[in-house]
Design an enzyme around this catalytic site. Structure first.
Site, mmCIF file in Angstrom:
data_model
loop_
_atom_site.group_PDB
_atom_site.id
_atom_site.type_symbol
_atom_site.label_atom_id
_atom_site.label_comp_id
_atom_site.label_asym_id
_atom_site.label_seq_id
_atom_site.Cartn_x
_atom_site.Cartn_y
_atom_site.Cartn_z
ATOM 1 N N GLY C 42 0.765 -1.036 -0.013
ATOM 2 C CA GLY C 42 0.113 0.017 0.022
ATOM 3 C C GLY C 42 0.809 1.224 0.162
ATOM 4 N N ALA C 44 2.116 2.987 2.366
ATOM 5 C CA ALA C 44 3.337 2.861 3.264
ATOM 6 C C ALA C 44 4.664 1.746 2.808
ATOM 7 C CB ALA C 44 2.960 2.321 4.652
ATOM 8 N N HIS C 266 -16.954 5.975 10.348
ATOM 9 C CA HIS C 266 -17.358 7.126 9.199
ATOM 10 C C HIS C 266 -18.999 7.294 9.179
ATOM 11 C CE1 HIS C 266 -17.367 9.396 5.629
ATOM 12 N NE2 HIS C 266 -15.932 9.491 5.669
ATOM 13 N N ARG C 331 -16.571 13.356 12.693
ATOM 14 C CA ARG C 331 -17.079 11.800 12.380
ATOM 15 C C ARG C 331 -17.688 11.270 13.733
ATOM 16 N NH1 ARG C 331 -12.162 9.984 8.390
ATOM 17 N NH2 ARG C 331 -12.730 11.174 6.674
ATOM 18 N N HIS C 406 -14.392 2.302 9.413
ATOM 19 C CA HIS C 406 -13.635 2.802 8.165
ATOM 20 C C HIS C 406 -12.158 2.710 8.397
ATOM 21 C CE1 HIS C 406 -12.603 5.916 5.368
ATOM 22 N NE2 HIS C 406 -12.323 6.566 6.321
#
Ligand SMILES: Cc1cc2nc3c(=O)[nH]c(=O)nc-3n(C[C@H](O)[C@H](O)[C@H](O)COP(=O)(O)OP(=O)(O)OC[C@H]3O[C@@H](n4cnc5c(N)ncnc54)[C@H](O)[C@@H]3O)c2cc1C
Ligand code: HEM
Ligand code: FES
Lengths: 249, 226, 643
Positions: C42, C44, C266, C331, C406
């Site tokens: 990903g 990172a 979220h 959120r 999320h």
């Protein structure tokens, strides 16, 4: 509703495959195509039968993992969406659907609806990048980019690498995929220095992988879940021809 | 010349060859058609035209040499591409529904093969007189080769006309796709003009086909006669 | 065990620079002698593997997808923060630092966050140089927007596909190194275990998902960048394959797991439509700029056509309770309130398992105010996506939304160098716990993943390698590898041998329901205790009654899922335990026992101003809790309020 599926089952890359019929009842219109397959797979698993293998991950149309032919159309009947975003309300009770994997020499079937698309990675590895080491980047706003070019580059960069373009092309060509990357980087000043080399290297790799040529049928654009335009193919043709001519000097 | 080799080695380069050779053949066929239409002006005009061509060896042989390179190149490249395309999809779909491609684009290779056969027949018929050796011996009142008589006699045969008309039908399809596709292959496109490109291709294809077909039909129906 | 964050002391502004100067370097000609294993591609992982490759280290990179480009970072929509102050609206490194610490509800390390804010500017430079097509203004310069209620416009974006574009940038850098031969990529390869020898992370065991083969990889350092564990809830906005396996196995090998109960919810996701639901789709938060959130005042109206409900029958509960922030509350607040009104029976939409769990997000007034075309220009693609999924037209009837899991702030404990308590095990991106405290601000996960991968880990890993030197005698034949591989194989054989009655997913769903009910948006002592009883029961049944068809040969997706679910079934317990232990409300973690009089979250800085890091003691044995105290020298602790 009740849906009849004709699914390509193939147990390994070497095995011969065939279509197997499944009746799935209790399908809800709000289910996604893949959720319908989950339901079928749960039933198969409970009976100890091998579930239907298919690639999928994000299930929101962005990772590019999913994809197979639904009744002869890559990603199914709805325009500009992937298989994972296709919902069963696109079909009606009693419909019979044929699910078949992407078919191309460069995309060998691994199992059922799952194919090996690593050829795409190798095309990118051949030159789909700007050679910039971490830390060597200039200040981001030092190079303004015409908004039009930035927007067009974005449209090309929106490719998710799902392979539908190859699957739909009568020649199994990877021109839309390759041209999207060549154009994305070629349209930006950051990509300019390597523009010629990139086009030559990526096209060479694309050819080496065994994809077909472009007959300008336009099937790729029609099934592309991101609506990527064949104009980028023309742009890549132009880039490659120019680059080759220039390389003669 | 290594760049030429590397160009031809790539599929895009091969398509450029298809496009350039196609364009040249296309240009030639336009001229050829214009010449053919002179048949409507009668024997004298037509034979004068034929004799002028013959009387200008650089033009005649220049064109012939060009076509002798370009047509085989077009054909050979087409053959290689078709083979590549077939190899690229060894297993075909049990079901496939076209979304955007046209009948013309999908049949271009079959039309092309018919055209190749036709070109060979056409050469044997009117250029080399292999099918009709007597054609070579026709002379008009001024002692020139009577090309007009050859054409009229040739097209009085309905079978012959049918062969020609089918070829022209193939040509209309071949070019309705090919004449815009070649721009795309050469990278000549602009969103503003792309639609125009396709319309122009159809128009030219139809003009060419109507032009070419008019002479055999006119002969068969007696509009053009000796 | 004392947890030393190893943060450099002295002025925070120069801490990272000084720290970098003090690090050891590896001579360029020696770099290729080191093997670094990077698990995850990903933001990172790809950034880290590419950068280490550029430096000349020998890198092996792994991901479970068929291509590195498909890591779940691809799905991030909104944008990435950076303290560039291009808008001249008063932003600065210090302000981004301050906002992030505060946004994290004071549960993160100040020095880590400050470094993140500093590096944020380099990330944008790097991405632009790679050709990431960020949105631009007509003048050709980069555009910004304000995101998640921030007072300044510091978010860089590429339409609604920022994560995709950033990941493709990192993937291209990675591909370049693959071409150069410094990085070897192993796709469709899942890490099943970590190998620790003499206290150092020395390698991993993987399963090739195409062939089933188990393989051992030896490295001088191991990097885990394997993303978040949101899928412990079964339904989340995460990709289907997201898992805890890599980090959980490292935990079982001695790495501490920090703050596992910190998860982010979220508020604007498309609600569940039926029992078959496999995942939830996020709708960008920006929708709350124009949409008004409401439910019927009376539960009896829940099934009525919303457009027929007159104004006085509607409860715009966010506007009512938070007059100054209204629909734009953070959120966690928006999510919790949606749950409350649904708990009261006023939820709308499909009935699933006897409950209606959705609230309206209504654009009627906005359309009247600015016109349909303006709304279409702003949110057209989101409305389109909503229509595709639900078959409804949000221009005509209100959208239905509900919160969903999320992001997970918890993760493996790491020090300032991103190294866990196991020597040589580095943890990057969502997989670590480092920078977001108890709550992550919008557009800051992308920033953290890339900061870790491009700029923080490469120098700290080099420093570690320089210190340990090369030329180790450990090979894949070492006992440690043989044992780990043997265990992995045994477990696979066990899973395949049960051949019970229930499919894998049914256990995952069951676990997910427990987690969502008891360890989701709000938690109570009783609920958590119940979950801690229930989870071992589900786990026990799993090991007796799961049916994993087929064998360990070739592609076997049931087996892949079974392995991941087996780990979630253990990990869920750890999460609940951590939640139970933290008897305060902070960030995304709302403990009902700890609230103010008017029902807002009440933090307890006296007892809980620490990171909770758990040490594994056995599957059926309680883990040991270690605490890292948090100190705040630059940002003053205050209670968040949005009234
Ligand atoms: C829908 C959505 C929207 C978001 N929007 C935003 C946003 O607007 N702004 C923002 O800042 N953040 C956003 N986030 C959060 C952010 O996208 C993620 O936190 C971040 O991208 C994580 O990056 P990562 O590199 O840590 O992990 P990931 O991108 O998840 O990568 C994990 C990698 O590890 C590999 N892996 C995992 N397990 C294993 C294993 N066992 N073996 C081998 N490989 C393994 C995977 O193959 C993958 O390559 C969003 C998240 C979601 C879900
Ligand atoms: C010798 C007989 C011919 C054969 C075998 C043939 C074959 C083909 C084939 C297979 C293609 C499509 C290549 C692809 O897949 O993209 C093609 C394209 C084309 N052909 Fe022909 N053709 C022949 C004759 C002609 C003639 C007589 C003309 C012109 C009057 C012509 C003009 C073109 C053009 C313009 C194209 C488009 C090239 C492109 O797409 O770039 N061809 N031909
Ligand atoms: S599963 Fe990611 S695009 Fe369909």
């Amino acid at each position: 509703m009740k849906i009849t599926l004709n699914v390509w089952r193939q147990s390994s890359p070497e095995a011969a495959g065939s279509f197997v019929k499944y009746d799935v009842d209790g399908v809800s219109a709000d289910m996604s195509m893949l959720e319908m397959l989950d339901v079928l797979n749960d039933r198969l698993e409970s009976k100890g039968e091998a579930p239907i293998a298919f690639d999928h991950d994000c299930r929101e149309g962005i990772c590019g993992s999913c994809g197979f032919m639904i009744n002869g159309v890559a990603h199914g009947p709805e325009k500009e969406i992937t298989v994972c975003q296709t919902h069963m309300r696109s079909f009606k009770d009693g419909d019979e659907l044929t699910l078949e994997p992407w078919r191309a020499m460069a995309f060998p079937v691994m199992r059922d609806l799952m194919v090996d698309r690593s050829a795409f990675d190798r095309i990118i590895q051949a030159g789909g990048y700007v050679s910039v080491r971490t830390g060597s980047a200039p200040e981001a706003n030092a190079t303004p980019v015409m908004k039009e070019h930035a927007d067009m580059a974005f449209e090309a960069a929106a490719c998710i690498g799902c392979g539908a373009c190859v699957a739909a092309c009568p020649n199994a060509a990877a021109m839309l995929f390759t041209s999207a990357k060549v154009s994305h980087l070629g349209l930006l000043p950051q990509g300019e220095p390597e523009r010629d080399k990139r086009a030559i290297d990526m096209v060479a790799q694309m050819d080496k992988e065994g994809f077909g040529h472009c007959s300008n049928h336009g099937e790729c654009e029609a099934v592309c879940p991101k609506g990527i335009s064949v104009n980028f193919i023309a742009r890549m043709n132009r880039d490659l021809l120019k680059a080759t001519l220039r390389s003669s000097r | 010349m290594s760049w030429l080799q590397s160009l031809y080695a790539s599929t895009i380069g091969k398509k450029a060859v298809m496009a350039i050779t196609g364009l040249i053949i296309f240009g030639f066929t336009l001229g050829h058609m214009a010449g053919n239409l002179l048949a409507f002006f009668g024997e004298d005009t037509f034979n004068t035209y034929a004799a002028t061509l013959k009387g200008n060896p650089p033009l005649l042989w220049g064109t012939r040499l060009l076509l002798l390179t370009v047509i085989p190149l077009h054909f050979l490249t087409a053959f290689q591409l078709i083979k590549r395309s077939n190899d690229a999809r060894p297993a075909t779909y049990s079901k496939w529904q076209p979304q955007r491609s046209t009948y013309a684009s999908r049949t271009i290779r079959f039309g092309g093969i018919y055209l190749l056969g036709f070109i060979l027949y056409h050469l044997a018929h009117y250029t080399l007189f292999l099918t009709n050796p007597e054609f070579g011996g026709y002379h008009d009142a001024q002692g020139r080769h009577d090309a007009f008589r050859m054409v009229v006699e040739g097209f009085s045969n309905p079978v012959n006309v049918a062969v020609y008309l089918v070829a022209m039908l193939s040509l209309v399809f071949h070019l309705s796709h090919g004449a815009w596709s070649m721009f795309q292959s050469m990278g000549l496109n602009h969103p503003k003009y792309n639609q125009l490109r396709e319309r122009a291709a159809w128009t030219l294809a139809i003009v060419l086909t109507v032009g070419f077909s008019s002479v055999p039909i006119a002969v068969l129906t007696g509009v053009v006669h000796r | 065990m004392t947890l030393d964050g190893k943060c450099p002391s002295g002025p925070i502004e120069t801490a990272w620079d000084r720290h970098r100067f003090n690090m050891k370097l590896v001579n360029p000609s020696n770099r290729r002698k080191y093997n670094v294993l990077v698990v995850g591609t990903g933001l990172a992982g790809a950034a880290c593997a590419a950068t280490l490759g550029e430096l000349g280290f020998n890198v092996q990179a792994f991901c479970y997808q068929d291509s590195a480009r498909r890591a779940h970072s691809i799905a991030a929509q909104g944008g990435i923060n950076a303290a560039k102050n291009y808008q001249n609206d008063g932003d600065s490194v210090h302000r981004l630092f301050y906002d992030t610490v505060k946004g994290g509800d004071y549960r993160s390390r100040e020095r880590n966050v400050h470094r993140l804010a500093q590096i944020s500017v380099n990330i944008i430079d790097q991405a632009v140089a790679q050709g990431v097509p960020f949105a631009r203004e007509y003048g050709g310069l980069l555009d910004n927007r304000s995101f998640g209620g921030a007072q300044v416009a510091r978010t860089f974006y590429a339409r609604g596909q920022t994560g995709q574009q950033l990941l493709l940038g990192a993937y291209s850098a990675l591909s370049r190194q693959v071409h150069a031969g410094t990085v070897k990529l192993h796709t469709r390869t899942e890490m099943l275990d970590l190998v620790v020898i003499d206290g150092r992370a020395r390698g991993i065991i993987t399963r090739n998902l195409a062939t089933g083969e188990l393989e051992s990889w030896v490295g001088d350092a191991v990097v885990l960048a394997t993303g978040g564990y949101g899928n412990v809830f079964f339904l989340s906005t995460n990709a289907m394959g997201c898992n805890v396996t890599a980090t959980y196995k490292a935990y079982k090998k001695g790495a501490l797991f920090a703050n596992p109960c910190y998860t982010q919810i979220h508020p604007t996701c498309i609600p569940v439509s039926g029992g078959y639901q496999s995942k939830l789709t996020l709708m960008s938060e920006s929708l709350r700029n124009d949409g008004r959130v409401w439910v019927p005042k009376s539960a009896a109206d829940a099934t009525k056509d919303p457009s027929t409900l007159p104004e006085d029958q509607r409860d715009y509960y966010l506007e009512r309770r938070y007059p100054s922030f209204g629909n734009l509350v953070p959120r966690d607040v928006a999510s919790r309130n949606a749950k409350t009104v649904c708990d009261e029976g006023r939820g709308v939409g499909h009935e699933v398992d006897g409950q209606r769990r959705a609230v309206y997000l209504d654009f009627r007034d906005a359309i009247q105010r600015v016109g349909k075309s303006t709304i279409e220009a702003r949110y057209g693609n989101l409305f389109h996506m909503y229509t595709k999924i639900t078959g409804e037209n949000p221009y005509e009837s209100p959208m239905r939304i509900y919160p969903a899991i999320h992001y997970t702030m918890g993760g493996l404990w790491v020090d300032y160098n991103l190294m866990s308590n196991i020597e040589g095990l580095f943890v990057l991106g969502e997989a670590n716990f480092s920078d977001h405290g108890a709550n992550r601000l919008g557009a800051s996960a992308l920033m953290q993943g890339l900061a870790d991968g491009y700029f923080v880990a490469p120098p700290t890993i080099s420093d570690y390698l320089a210190r340990v030197g090369w030329g180790s005698t450990v090979t894949a034949e070492h006992e440690g590898f043989k044992a780990a591989k043997g265990e992995a194989n045994e477990r696979i054989q066990k899973l395949l041998s049960i051949k019970g009655k229930r499919p894998v997913d049914s256990f995952h769903r069951e676990l997910g329901n427990v987690m969502w009910d008891k360890c989701g948006m709000s938690r109570t002592k009783e609920g958590l205790e119940e979950a801690l009883k229930r989870i071992p029961e589900i786990r026990a049944e799993f090991w007796e009654n799961v049916n994993v068809p087929g064998e360990n040969k070739g592609v076997n997706q049931s087996l892949e899922r079974a392995g991941r679910v087996a780990d979630f079934l253990e990990f869920g317990e750890l999460m609940c335990l951590d939640a139970l232990e933290r008897a305060e409300s902070c960030g995304g973690h709302f403990r009902e026992e700890s609230q103010t009089e008017d029902g807002e979250a009440l933090r307890d800085d006296v007892n809980y101003c620490h990171t909770a890091a758990w040490e594994f003691k056995g599957v059926e044995t309680a883990p040991t809790l270690h605490k890292e105290a948090l100190t705040f020298d630059y940002v003053k602790l205050t209670q968040r309020s949005y009234k």
